[in-house]
Design an enzyme around this catalytic site. Structure first.
Site, short mmCIF file in Angstrom:
data_model
loop_
_atom_site.label_atom_id
_atom_site.label_comp_id
_atom_site.label_asym_id
_atom_site.label_seq_id
_atom_site.Cartn_x
_atom_site.Cartn_y
_atom_site.Cartn_z
N SER A 31 54.97 -39.13 -67.23
CA SER A 31 55.50 -38.07 -68.09
C SER A 31 55.50 -36.73 -67.37
O SER A 31 55.89 -35.72 -67.93
CB SER A 31 54.65 -37.97 -69.36
N ASN A 118 42.98 -38.64 -73.82
CA ASN A 118 43.46 -38.74 -75.21
C ASN A 118 43.16 -37.48 -76.01
O ASN A 118 44.03 -36.95 -76.71
CB ASN A 118 42.83 -39.96 -75.89
N HIS A 164 80.90 -24.67 -106.10
CA HIS A 164 81.88 -25.73 -105.76
C HIS A 164 82.97 -25.19 -104.83
O HIS A 164 84.08 -25.72 -104.81
CB HIS A 164 82.52 -26.32 -107.02
N SER A 291 90.85 -20.83 -76.45
CA SER A 291 91.31 -22.20 -76.29
C SER A 291 92.09 -22.29 -75.00
O SER A 291 92.76 -21.33 -74.61
CB SER A 291 92.20 -22.56 -77.48
N LYS A 297 93.84 -18.22 -79.97
CA LYS A 297 92.59 -18.64 -80.62
C LYS A 297 91.36 -17.85 -80.20
O LYS A 297 91.19 -17.48 -79.05
CB LYS A 297 92.33 -20.11 -80.29
N ASN A 299 87.50 -18.86 -81.17
CA ASN A 299 86.76 -19.87 -81.93
C ASN A 299 85.30 -19.47 -82.13
O ASN A 299 84.67 -18.96 -81.21
CB ASN A 299 86.83 -21.22 -81.22
N GLU A 304 79.34 -22.90 -84.80
CA GLU A 304 79.65 -24.33 -84.82
C GLU A 304 78.59 -25.13 -84.08
O GLU A 304 78.13 -26.17 -84.54
CB GLU A 304 81.02 -24.59 -84.17
N TYR A 331 44.43 -43.82 -80.25
CA TYR A 331 45.51 -43.39 -79.36
C TYR A 331 46.32 -44.59 -78.87
O TYR A 331 45.77 -45.63 -78.50
CB TYR A 331 44.97 -42.63 -78.15
N LYS A 339 56.56 -35.72 -76.81
CA LYS A 339 56.78 -34.44 -76.12
C LYS A 339 58.23 -34.00 -76.05
O LYS A 339 58.56 -32.87 -76.43
CB LYS A 339 56.17 -34.50 -74.73
#
Ligand code: ARG
Length: 483
Positions: A31, A118, A164, A291, A297, A299, A304, A331, A339
């Site tokens: 790791s 541990n 709505h 774009s 454009k 954007n 997003e 453990y 991680k």
């Protein structure tokens, strides 16, 4: 290769093993290339452990001095990018310990007395996460302040409130921003609550059962700042639990997920508001992209992407909670998989909070001392939109109720009025008084105040309502809370 030809020194537990680990297994189980970011926490934890070992006469004062000197050098090496991280040494803990022993000899080998990886790794992750939570909390405060500044500038700007996604009632844009301030203030609270449970000491649990050395765990907790509001040391009380549960990481990721969900909802609104069909806001060019094919454009890539990254963080929550579900005590190596999702959650949340503060509130211009370049609001377009969709129909009903009509009857009467307005393609406020009186004789000239957007707003002057007077009160309260 014969049984004793391989380099036993390169593995911390070699004596028992008759063949070296294959390269594939080494790569699979190591790791170090992601957990090295725990190095500072690892060294801090080791130094607190060593000081306690010396205070308890488990190691000598000389050993402690050597360990401190060695660790200082290792810190420098890592900071300078000169530390030689070795895959063979599996993880951050064994890499640092091996280098320590190389630098200071036997004292380095004594550091691990009464400790296991541990309880060490559980301590490191908690220490690291605690400081990240503090950074995140500060970023959440910045974001709330940015939103408050935007709110303050736009208390009197009116936009249609939706239910709505249909025009419902007019609201103050400042009030709309304050809704998000509430969400982020709860996110901050959640982070603090999680922090209190992260901030407990597993060290001293050793591998799983505790240790036969006379450790003083409370001393270590206090040295590491793992104390409660009263300054009392917070120590995990059961050794098996201390080394095995990662609930603190899961609940942090849950809190982070909720925070991202709030960001994501706001993102969705920013994207809608930026579209030509709404035209409510502009965000500064540096937060948008063009774009490659459509020259016109701009954007809203940042909101997003934030909406997209929310999926990623919620995914990490699912990953972590699933990681835990089948593990027996205590453990298990499964936990090494905590991680990357945790690190990525922290990175994603911090970047997102930072970019949103700046995109909404702007950047501080040292010349003027003011924030410049936040979102710009098209008040006229918002107001125009609030005038479409009969946003003040409820106000007409409320007006009739004040004249003595039961609410249900008033509701029905207004439905007829709205129908007439739709037929004539006008707003309710544009219907002549005589026409309105045709629906109910008690209607008088003052109805036009009730039917105006501002009249509608001002009428909602109760705690938590959208009347500008209320919004000003809330803004002041929030600024005082964050001061
Ligand atoms: N790298 C390990 C982890 O992240 C450290 C603990 C390893 N313990 C062990 N008994 N193999 O969980």
């Amino acid at each position: 290769m014969s049984q004793n030809q391989f380099d036993k020194k390169s593995q911390a537990w070699s004596a028992l093993f008759s063949e070296p680990m294959s390269d594939l297994v080494k790569r699979y189980t190591s790791s170090v290339f992601f957990d090295q970011r725990l190095w500072q926490a690892d060294i801090t934890g080791s130094l607190a452990h060593a000081s306690m070992l010396a205070a308890q006469d488990i190691i000598s004062a000389q050993d402690l001095a050597d360990i401190q000197r060695g660790m200082a050098q290792i810190s420098q090496e890592i900071e300078a990018g000169q530390f030689d991280w070795k895959l063979d040494l599996e993880d951050v803990h064994l890499n640092i310990e091996a280098r320590l022993t190389q630098l200071i000899g036997d004292a380095g080998k004594r550091l691990h007395t009464g400790r296991s990886r541990n309880d060490q790794v559980a301590t490191d992750v908690r220490l690291w996460l605690r400081s990240e939570i503090d950074l995140i909390s500060a970023l959440l405060v910045d974001l709330q302040k940015s939103l408050l500044e935007v709110a303050q500038r736009h208390v009197d700007v009116i936009l249609p409130g939706f239910t709505h996604l249909q025009v419902a009632q007019p609201v103050s844009f400042g009030h709309h921003m304050l809704a998000y301030v509430e969400m982020f203030s709860r996110d901050t609270e959640r982070m603090q609550e999680v922090r209190a449970r992260v901030n407990r000491l597993p060290l001293g649990a050793a591998a799983l059962a505790g240790t036969s050395y006379p450790l003083d765990r409370e001393r270590v907790a206090t040295a590491l700042g793992m104390v409660n509001a009263q300054g009392l040391p917070q120590v995990c009380q059961n050794s098996l639990d201390a080394v095995s549960d990662r609930d603190f990481a899961i609940e942090f990721t849950a809190a982070a997920s909720l925070c991202m969900v709030h960001i994501s909802r706001m993102s969705e609104e920013l994207v809608l508001w930026m579209s030509q069909n709404f035209g409510f806001i502009k965000i500064a060019d540096r937060f948008t992209t063009g774009s490659s094919i459509m020259p016109q454009k701009k954007n809203p890539d940042v909101p997003e992407l934030a909406r997209g990254k929310t999926g990623r963080v919620v995914g990490h929550l699912m990953g972590l909670i699933t990681l835990m579900k089948g593990q027996p005590l205590a453990y298990n190596k499964d936990n090494q998989e905590d991680k990357e999702p945790l690190f990525d959650t922290v990175d994603t949340l911090k970047d997102t909070l930072r970019i949103f503060s700046e995109m909404l509130g702007g950047q501080l211009d040292p010349a003027t001392g003011r924030k410049e370049g936040g979102i710009s609001v098209n008040a006229a377009a918002m107001e125009q939109a609030a005038l479409r969709g009969y946003a003040t129909a409820t106000d007409l009903a409320d007006y009739l109720v004040k004249k003595g009509l039961p609410f249900r009857d008033a509701h029905e009467t207004v439905a007829h009025a709205v129908k007439a307005a739709i037929t004539h393609q006008v707003d309710l406020s544009e219907l002549p008084l005589t026409v309105l009186q045709g629906f109910n004789g008690s209607i008088e000239k003052d109805v036009y105040e009730a039917l105006s957007l501002r009249g509608s707003l001002n009428a909602r002057n109760t705690l938590g309502g959208t009347a500008p007077a209320q919004v000003h009160v809330q803004i002041a309260k929030h600024f005082a809370r964050l001061a």
